[in-house]
Design a protein around this motif. Sequence first.
Motif, PDB file in Angstrom:
ATOM      1  N   SER A   1      30.173  -6.694  13.538  1.00  0.00           N
ATOM      2  CA  SER A   1      29.834  -5.848  12.403  1.00  0.00           C
ATOM      3  C   SER A   1      28.340  -5.951  12.121  1.00  0.00           C
ATOM      4  N   GLN A   2      27.835  -4.989  11.360  1.00  0.00           N
ATOM      5  CA  GLN A   2      26.417  -5.010  11.026  1.00  0.00           C
ATOM      6  C   GLN A   2      26.069  -6.253  10.230  1.00  0.00           C
ATOM      7  N   GLU A   3      26.989  -6.673   9.373  1.00  0.00           N
ATOM      8  CA  GLU A   3      26.755  -7.885   8.570  1.00  0.00           C
ATOM      9  C   GLU A   3      26.651  -9.112   9.464  1.00  0.00           C
ATOM     10  N   ALA A   4      27.545  -9.189  10.454  1.00  0.00           N
ATOM     11  CA  ALA A   4      27.515 -10.319  11.385  1.00  0.00           C
ATOM     12  C   ALA A   4      26.219 -10.323  12.184  1.00  0.00           C
ATOM     13  N   ILE A   5      25.793  -9.147  12.632  1.00  0.00           N
ATOM     14  CA  ILE A   5      24.539  -9.031  13.377  1.00  0.00           C
ATOM     15  C   ILE A   5      23.367  -9.516  12.521  1.00  0.00           C
TER      16      ILE A   5
ATOM     17  N   GLN B   1      23.401 -11.586   9.956  1.00  0.00           N
ATOM     18  CA  GLN B   1      23.489 -13.044   9.773  1.00  0.00           C
ATOM     19  C   GLN B   1      23.027 -13.777  11.025  1.00  0.00           C
ATOM     20  N   PHE B   2      23.473 -13.295  12.161  1.00  0.00           N
ATOM     21  CA  PHE B   2      23.129 -13.906  13.451  1.00  0.00           C
ATOM     22  C   PHE B   2      21.621 -13.815  13.685  1.00  0.00           C
ATOM     23  N   LYS B   3      21.066 -12.655  13.433  1.00  0.00           N
ATOM     24  CA  LYS B   3      19.629 -12.449  13.640  1.00  0.00           C
ATOM     25  C   LYS B   3      18.814 -13.362  12.727  1.00  0.00           C
ATOM     26  N   ALA B   4      19.254 -13.528  11.486  1.00  0.00           N
ATOM     27  CA  ALA B   4      18.550 -14.400  10.556  1.00  0.00           C
ATOM     28  C   ALA B   4      18.553 -15.845  11.054  1.00  0.00           C
ATOM     29  N   LEU B   5      19.666 -16.263  11.640  1.00  0.00           N
ATOM     30  CA  LEU B   5      19.757 -17.619  12.186  1.00  0.00           C
ATOM     31  C   LEU B   5      18.821 -17.774  13.388  1.00  0.00           C
ATOM     32  N   MET B   6      18.754 -16.757  14.237  1.00  0.00           N
ATOM     33  CA  MET B   6      17.899 -16.839  15.425  1.00  0.00           C
ATOM     34  C   MET B   6      16.421 -16.803  15.051  1.00  0.00           C
ATOM     35  N   ASP B   7      16.097 -16.198  13.938  1.00  0.00           N
ATOM     36  CA  ASP B   7      14.700 -16.162  13.482  1.00  0.00           C
ATOM     37  C   ASP B   7      14.199 -17.558  13.114  1.00  0.00           C
ATOM     38  N   GLN B   8      15.141 -18.484  12.919  1.00  0.00           N
ATOM     39  CA  GLN B   8      14.774 -19.833  12.470  1.00  0.00           C
ATOM     40  C   GLN B   8      14.659 -20.832  13.614  1.00  0.00           C
ATOM     41  N   VAL B   9      14.966 -20.417  14.855  1.00  0.00           N
ATOM     42  CA  VAL B   9      14.936 -21.385  15.955  1.00  0.00           C
ATOM     43  C   VAL B   9      13.496 -21.711  16.328  1.00  0.00           C
ATOM     44  N   ASP B  10      13.326 -22.835  17.022  1.00  0.00           N
ATOM     45  CA  ASP B  10      11.987 -23.280  17.416  1.00  0.00           C
ATOM     46  C   ASP B  10      11.349 -22.308  18.408  1.00  0.00           C
ATOM     47  N   GLU B  11      10.020 -22.401  18.501  1.00  0.00           N
ATOM     48  CA  GLU B  11       9.267 -21.478  19.351  1.00  0.00           C
ATOM     49  C   GLU B  11       9.690 -21.523  20.820  1.00  0.00           C
ATOM     50  N   PRO B  12       9.927 -22.714  21.404  1.00  0.00           N
ATOM     51  CA  PRO B  12      10.365 -22.720  22.817  1.00  0.00           C
ATOM     52  C   PRO B  12      11.649 -21.918  23.026  1.00  0.00           C
ATOM     53  N   LEU B  13      12.581 -22.013  22.082  1.00  0.00           N
ATOM     54  CA  LEU B  13      13.824 -21.247  22.201  1.00  0.00           C
ATOM     55  C   LEU B  13      13.552 -19.751  22.048  1.00  0.00           C
ATOM     56  N   LYS B  14      12.619 -19.407  21.186  1.00  0.00           N
ATOM     57  CA  LYS B  14      12.273 -17.991  21.006  1.00  0.00           C
ATOM     58  C   LYS B  14      11.678 -17.412  22.288  1.00  0.00           C
TER      59      LYS B  14
ATOM     60  N   THR C   1      22.103  -8.038  22.626  1.00  0.00           N
ATOM     61  CA  THR C   1      22.342  -9.403  23.118  1.00  0.00           C
ATOM     62  C   THR C   1      23.177 -10.195  22.129  1.00  0.00           C
ATOM     63  N   LEU C   2      22.850 -10.070  20.857  1.00  0.00           N
ATOM     64  CA  LEU C   2      23.634 -10.764  19.831  1.00  0.00           C
ATOM     65  C   LEU C   2      25.080 -10.266  19.831  1.00  0.00           C
ATOM     66  N   GLU C   3      25.264  -8.982  20.068  1.00  0.00           N
ATOM     67  CA  GLU C   3      26.619  -8.419  20.130  1.00  0.00           C
ATOM     68  C   GLU C   3      27.422  -9.056  21.255  1.00  0.00           C
ATOM     69  N   ARG C   4      26.781  -9.281  22.398  1.00  0.00           N
ATOM     70  CA  ARG C   4      27.498  -9.891  23.535  1.00  0.00           C
ATOM     71  C   ARG C   4      28.005 -11.276  23.178  1.00  0.00           C
ATOM     72  N   PHE C   5      27.141 -12.079  22.574  1.00  0.00           N
ATOM     73  CA  PHE C   5      27.550 -13.447  22.237  1.00  0.00           C
ATOM     74  C   PHE C   5      28.578 -13.455  21.111  1.00  0.00           C
ATOM     75  N   LEU C   6      28.470 -12.522  20.187  1.00  0.00           N
ATOM     76  CA  LEU C   6      29.482 -12.412  19.131  1.00  0.00           C
ATOM     77  C   LEU C   6      30.841 -12.037  19.721  1.00  0.00           C
ATOM     78  N   LYS C   7      30.840 -11.097  20.647  1.00  0.00           N
ATOM     79  CA  LYS C   7      32.097 -10.684  21.262  1.00  0.00           C
ATOM     80  C   LYS C   7      32.732 -11.837  22.023  1.00  0.00           C
TER      81      LYS C   7
ATOM     82  N   VAL D   1      30.232 -15.769  13.691  1.00  0.00           N
ATOM     83  CA  VAL D   1      28.777 -15.925  13.745  1.00  0.00           C
ATOM     84  C   VAL D   1      28.381 -17.366  14.047  1.00  0.00           C
ATOM     85  N   THR D   2      29.022 -18.319  13.398  1.00  0.00           N
ATOM     86  CA  THR D   2      28.681 -19.735  13.596  1.00  0.00           C
ATOM     87  C   THR D   2      28.881 -20.151  15.048  1.00  0.00           C
TER      88      THR D   2
END
Length: 323
Positions: free
Chosen positions: A5-9, A11-24, A38-44, A50-51
């Motif tokens: 869902s758009q809400e899940a996307i 939430q997921f994107k907000a979490l990924m925005d917080q990861v360290d630079e090497p992971l980014k 890409t986030l949709e693939r991992f959610l599916k 989301v967690t």
Amino acid sequence: MGLASQEAINQFKALMDQVDEPLKRTFKNVHQGYIVETLERFLKAREGNVTKAHKMLVDSLNWRLQNGIDEILAKPIIPTNFYRGVRDSQLIGVSGYTRDGLPVFAIGAGLSTFDKASIHYYVQSHIQINEYRDRVILPTATKKNGKYIGKCVKVLDMSGLKLSALNQIKLLTTISTVDDLNYPEKTITYYIVNVPYVFSACWKVVKPLLQERTKLKVQVLQGNGREELLKIMDYPSLPHFCRRSGSGSSSGSGSDTISDCYSLDHPFHQELYSYMKQLSGVNEPKEPAKQGSVHVEVPLGGDPENEEIHKTLESRIEEASKP
């Protein structure tokens, strides 16, 4: 959008925005500019949770960093003659594209012997093809078609399949675990052709164990599948083992050898190998030499679905070997 869902996307994107630079940085090689898809693939892959999807993706990015996956295309298997042995025993290639622009991967599941090199070379080769698909083939297809192309179809040829082939269960488990945890939802459909009796026997055992979303991706076609596959692709894109009027083997004969997409001489593998050698700056050495394989640590925590399948197949091998 299905499970994602758009809400899940969001939430997921907000979490990924917080990861360290090497992971980014390594995430950029994964999403290739298509973050939401890409986030949709991992959610599916994690049923919309989301967690769990976030943990799966972060674990995958750490795996990439720890194993140098971002640089793996700059590490060709050399010399060429040795790599040819890998290609001759790990049968995979791209035969063309569907009418929707999806690359068609042909896999000689029945005749792959995996007996020309150590398991590490086969894992390395498999990951390199995955990375080339995701960083070169799919972006090129996206640009050519004017729409996002992020997945492929696979045609698995079961010609020559024997129960003894399942003795390669360790390697097959390793490769499937790598794919499950790091390249989820990259295949839309698995078309299975040229099925012998032994496959039918195993399929009856395996099918009830599969999750519904996985079962929906598998289509077992009659004979070599030519008529069904021609509904989604043109004749030149058919894998060579689907072009005969009957259900032939994976080994080409006559003019078919020219289009044998498993061969190192096929344009797909020539372009892939040239691309890797260009990235590495390696030229064919004057004296025979062999670069050591890239040892990739296989992540733990594979899909329980696959673990159960492998246990079932192993028990079937034991039953078949009894006098």
